[in-house]
Enzyme design. Structure first.
Site, PDB file in Angstrom:
ATOM      1  N   HIS A   1       5.829  27.744 -28.201  1.00 20.55           N
ATOM      2  CA  HIS A   1       7.218  28.017 -27.808  1.00 20.55           C
ATOM      3  C   HIS A   1       7.549  29.447 -28.236  1.00 20.55           C
ATOM      4  O   HIS A   1       7.265  29.847 -29.365  1.00 20.55           O
ATOM      5  CB  HIS A   1       8.112  27.000 -28.506  1.00 20.55           C
TER       6      HIS A   1
ATOM      7  N   GLU B   1      10.497  30.983 -28.591  1.00 20.87           N
ATOM      8  CA  GLU B   1      11.712  31.315 -29.333  1.00 20.87           C
ATOM      9  C   GLU B   1      11.307  31.920 -30.683  1.00 20.87           C
ATOM     10  O   GLU B   1      10.320  31.491 -31.298  1.00 20.87           O
ATOM     11  CB  GLU B   1      12.601  30.069 -29.522  1.00 20.87           C
TER      12      GLU B   1
ATOM     13  N   ASP C   1      12.045  31.908 -33.736  1.00 16.29           N
ATOM     14  CA  ASP C   1      11.820  31.210 -35.001  1.00 16.29           C
ATOM     15  C   ASP C   1      10.351  30.763 -35.110  1.00 16.29           C
ATOM     16  O   ASP C   1       9.884  30.450 -36.203  1.00 16.29           O
ATOM     17  CB  ASP C   1      12.773  30.026 -35.209  1.00 16.29           C
TER      18      ASP C   1
ATOM     19  N   HIS D   1      12.691  22.562 -25.474  1.00 15.15           N
ATOM     20  CA  HIS D   1      13.967  22.759 -24.817  1.00 15.15           C
ATOM     21  C   HIS D   1      14.081  24.086 -24.072  1.00 15.15           C
ATOM     22  O   HIS D   1      15.182  24.437 -23.617  1.00 15.15           O
ATOM     23  CB  HIS D   1      15.105  22.659 -25.863  1.00 15.15           C
TER      24      HIS D   1
ATOM     25  N   HIS E   1       9.715  22.224 -37.182  1.00 15.92           N
ATOM     26  CA  HIS E   1      10.803  22.283 -38.183  1.00 15.92           C
ATOM     27  C   HIS E   1      10.815  20.967 -38.970  1.00 15.92           C
ATOM     28  O   HIS E   1      10.803  19.887 -38.370  1.00 15.92           O
ATOM     29  CB  HIS E   1      12.185  22.409 -37.524  1.00 15.92           C
TER      30      HIS E   1
END
Ligand code: FEO
Length: 398
Positions: free
Chosen positions: A79, A81, A83, A145, A225
Site C-alpha cells: 500500500h 500511503e 505511513d 482502502h 497497524h
C-alpha cells in the site's frame, strides 16, 4: 527492535506511542499506533512495507543491524500511503535498484508520492514470488482502502500480510492479539473499521468471500497497524464479515450541538422518552462540539438509529453539526434510520437542513423531525419525551 515471529520471519516496524492524530488531524489515535514492516529470509530475502517517514532513519538503521541491506532481494509495497511507504525514499538511497513489487495502481501512487523512477514490478492477483522454500502469493484488494491496496500470503508459514485491513491504531510492545487487553483491542478495531472502511463495506464482503474461497490455511495475520493476529486469526476476519453487512446493534445515538442548552434539553428529553419506551435499547448522547469525532462515528456505526440536533443560526445549523453531517455523508452508512430536532427563535431552518444532510448521507428519515421555539418549556419537553417514545416504538428490535 526486531522480533522473530516465525523462523526467518521478522517484525522490523516501529511502535509510535506518541501519535494522537492520524491522516493529518482527521483521525484520533488515543492509543498511538504502530507501523508494521516485515522481513522474510529464505534463499531470497524480501521486505514487506516500511514505516512512516518521520521514523525513516531509525527504520533503516534498525534494518542495517539486522541485515546487510544489499541482501534484500525484493521489496513488497502492499500500500502506497506514506505511513507504509514513507521510508522507501531513505531505504532506496542504499539499494536503488532493488525491485519493488506492487499493484499497477501502486506504481502510480508511489511515483505520485516520491517522483522517483524506481524498479517497479507490477503484480496481479495470483502472481507468485518464489523465495526458496516458500513463496509469496499476491492478492489485489482495490479500495481496501486505496486503489493500490493489496495483500500477500506466505506459503508454508501460512501468514497473510493484510496491510491496513484487520489493523487498528493501537500501540503495544506485546505485539500479539492474545497478549493485549481485549476490550481495548476490539474498540480500536471497530473504530478503525467504522471510520476508514465503512464506505467500502461491499468490497470488504466480496474480498473476504474471495479469500475464504481460496481455502488457504491461516496461522497468522500480519497487519500494518497494531497487533499481529496469531490466536484464532479468523476471529477478526469474522468480525469484518459481520461489520461489512450493514452492521447495527440495539443502539440509538443522539448527536447535537447547543447554544443556550435548549437543544441539549431537547436531546435529553428525547433520550428519556426512548429509554422509558424500551428498557433494552442503548441510548447515547454526544455534544459533537465537545466529543471526539471519530469516537462518535464509531457509535453511529453501532447504531440502528441516529438523531441529530442543532438550533437554527443564521438560517442554518451550528458548524460542528454541519461538519459531522459532512463526515457521515462520506462514510456512506447503509441500513440506518434517522431523525432531526432543534430549537429556533424566528426562521427555524435547522431541522429541514439536518433532514437534507441525513438523506444525503444515506439515512432513512423516520419522520419530519421535531422543533421547539426559544427555550423549550415543560410542554415542549413533554412533546420531546413523546417523540422519543415514538422513535423507540418505531425502531424496537425483537
Ligand atoms: Fe495505514 Fe492506508 O494506510
Amino acid at each position: 527492535m526486531v522480533i522473530e515471529l516465525k523462523k526467518n520471519v521478522y517484525w522490523v516496524g516501529k511502535v509510535d506511542w506518541e501519535l494522537r492524530k492520524f491522516h493529518g488531524e482527521e483521525y484520533s489515535a488515543h492509543k498511538g499506533t504502530s507501523y508494521n514492516s516485515y522481513l522474510i529470509r529464505d534463499e531470497k530475502t524480501v521486505l514487506i512495507d516500511t514505516v512512516w517517514n518521520p521514523f525513516c532513519k531509525e527504520f533503516v538503521e534498525n534494518l542495517k543491524k539486522t541485515i546487510d541491506l544489499r541482501k534484500i532481494d525484493y521489496i513488497v509495497s502492499n500500500h502506497a500511503e506514506v505511513d507504509h511507504s514513507g521510508s522507501l525514499d531513505e531505504l532506496m538511497k542504499h539499494i536503488p535498484d532493488t525491485p519493488i513489487y506492487c499493484t499497477a495502481n501502486g506504481v502510480e501512487s508511489l511515483i505520485g508520492h516520491f517522483h522517483k523512477d524506481w524498479n517497479f514490478v507490477p503484480i496481479k492477483t495470483g502472481d507468485k514470488l518464489l523465495l526458496g522454500r516458500r513463496e509469496l502469493v499476491f492478492i489485489e484488494a482495490p479500495m481496501l482502502h486505496w486503489p493500490d491496496s493489496m495483500f500477500c500470503y506466505l506459503t508454508k508459514d501460512n501468514i497473510l500480510f493484510s496491510n491496513d485491513a484487520f489493523g487498528q491504531h493501537y500501540a503495544t510492545e506485546l505485539l500479539y492479539n492474545d497478549l493485549v487487553d481485549q476490550a481495548e483491542l476490539f474498540q480500536e478495531c471497530i473504530k478503525y473499521y467504522a471510520n476508514i472502511l465503512t464506505p467500502f463495506s461491499s468490497l470488504v464482503e466480496r474480498k473476504i468471500n474471495e479469500f475464504i474461497s481460496l481455502d488457504l490455511p491461516l496461522e497468522m495475520i500480519c497487519t500494518s497497524h497494531g497487533v499481529i493476529w496469531r490466536d484464532n486469526p479468523s476471529q477478526i476476519v469474522q468480525k469484518y464479515a459481520d461489520w461489512s453487512k450493514n452492521y447495527k446493534e440495539n443502539q440509538i445515538t443522539i448527536v447535537y450541538d447547543t447554544m443556550w442548552n435548549g437543544t441539549r434539553a431537547m436531546a435529553e428529553a428525547i433520550a428519556h422518552g426512548i429509554m422509558s419506551a424500551d428498557e433494552k435499547v442503548v441510548c447515547k448522547l454526544f455534544n459533537i462540539s465537545r466529543s471526539d469525532k471519530n469516537d462518535t462515528v464509531t457509535e453511529v456505526f453501532k447504531s440502528k438509529v441516529l438523531l441529530v440536533g442543532s438550533p437554527t443560526i443564521n438560517r442554518g445549523i451550528l458548524s460542528a453539526v454541519a461538519g459531522f453531517l459532512e463526515e457521515i455523508r462520506g462514510l456512506k452508512f447503509k441500513g440506518k434510520k434517522a431523525a432531526a430536532f432543534g430549537t429556533y427563535g424566528w426562521s427555524g431552518e435547522s431541522v429541514k437542513m439536518i433532514n437534507k444532510g441525513l438523506e444525503e448521507a444515506g439515512f432513512e428519515l423516520l419522520n419530519e423531525g421535531i422543533k421547539s421555539i426559544w427555550n423549550p418549556n415543560d410542554k415542549a419537553l413533554d412533546e420531546c419525551i413523546k417523540y422519543g417514545k415514538e422513535i423507540a416504538k418505531l425502531t424496537k428490535m425483537g
